[in-house]
Design an enzyme around this catalytic site. Structure first.
Site: not given
Ligand SMILES: C[S@@+](CC[C@H](N)C(=O)[O-])C[C@H]1O[C@@H](n2cnc3c(N)ncnc32)[C@H](O)[C@@H]1O
Length: 206
Positions: A38, A112, A187
Site C-alpha cells: 500500500e 493526495d 474512507e
Molecule cells: C490522503 S492520505 C490517505 C491515507 C490513507 N491511505 C487513507 O485512506 O486513510 C495520503 C497519504 O499518502 C502519503 N503519501 C503521499 N505521497 C506519498 C509518496 N510519494 N510516498 C509515500 N507516501 C505518500 C501522505 O503522507 C498521506 O499520508
C-alpha cells in the site's frame, strides 16, 4: 494532510519491529514472498485489517510521514502481526529496490489529489508511477485505486488507458463489497459524510 509531530512518536518508531530500517529494506524485499504493497498507508487502519484477514500474504505500507506511521504503530498496539511491515519513505526513492514482478498487488487509497497542473506529476496514479507499478507487479497482479476525488479519478482513468494495464473493473459508487479490500481512515470519514467513493481495479496481463 500533515500530522503534528508528538514527543512519543520518535521512541515508538525506533523501538517498533514493524518499521523496517533503511539498511534492511533490500534484504526484506529479496526474501519476502506474496507481497502486497500500500502506498501512502496513512494511519495504517487499512493495512492492519488486510493483514488480519489475509495471513497468507505479507503487507507492506510505504508512508512518507513519520507521524502517520507512528499512529499506525500505536494502533497496532500489543497485537502480534508477523505479516505487517512499514517503511518510512517517499515511494519514488524506493522503486529501484524492488525487483521486477515481485508484488502480488498494489493499493492506492485516497491518494493526495494534487489538483494544480504543475503538481500533477506527483499523483500516485501519474503515468510515470503506473509504469513502475507495471514493472513491479507479477503477471496477473492487480492495482487497486479508490478515491472520493472526481477529477483525480477521471484523470487516473485516462492515465490508465495510456498504460499497459487492463482495466478489470470500475465503480462510480463503490460500497466496499470486495473481500480483497478494507476500510481506510479517510474512507470512514468520507462515508460518514455520505461522499461518493469511486474505484477501479486494473490488472497486468498474463
Ligand atoms: C490522503 S492520505 C490517505 C491515507 C490513507 N491511505 C487513507 O485512506 O486513510 C495520503 C497519504 O499518502 C502519503 N503519501 C503521499 N505521497 C506519498 C509518496 N510519494 N510516498 C509515500 N507516501 C505518500 C501522505 O503522507 C498521506 O499520508
Amino acid at each position: 494532510m500533515r500530522l503534528r509531530k508528538r514527543k512519543w512518536m520518535d521512541s515508538l518508531l525506533e523501538e517498533s519491529a514493524y518499521l523496517l530500517k533503511e539498511d534492511d529494506v533490500e534484504e526484506f524485499l529479496k526474501r519476502t514472498q506474496n507481497l502486497v504493497l500500500e502506498i501512502g498507508s496513512g494511519k495504517g487502519k487499512f493495512l492492519l485489517e488486510m493483514a488480519r484477514k489475509n495471513p497468507e500474504c505479507e503487507f507492506l505500507g510505504v508512508e512518507i510521514q513519520r507521524s502517520a506511521l507512528a499512529i499506525s504503530i500505536k494502533t497496532i498496539g500489543e497485537e502480534k502481526r508477523n505479516n505487517l511491515h512499514f517503511i518510512c519513505s517517499d515511494i519514488q526513492k524506493l522503486f529501484f529496490k524492488f525487483s521486477d514482478e515481485s508484488l502480488n498487488a498494489i493499493y492506492l487509497n485516497f491518494s493526495d489529489p494534487w489538483p494544480k497542473k504543475r503538481q500533477q506529476k506527483r499523483r500516485l496514479t501519474y503515468p510515470s508511477f503506473l509504469k513502475e507499478y507495471y514493472r513491479l507487479l507479477k503477471r496477473g497482479g492487480k492495482l487497486y485505486f479508490k478515491t472520493d476525488n472526481e477529477d483525480l479519478f477521471s484523470d487516473s482513468l485516462h492515465y490508465l488507458k495510456d498504460s499497459s494495464f487492463i482495466l478489470e473493473s470500475m465503480t462510480m459508487d463503490y460500497n466496499g463489497e470486495d473481500s480483497m479490500d478494507a476500510l481506510t481512515d479517510y474512507e470512514i470519514k468520507f462515508r460518514s459524510q455520505e461522499k461518493k467513493i469511486t474505484r477501479f481495479v486494473a490488472r497486468k496481463g498474463e
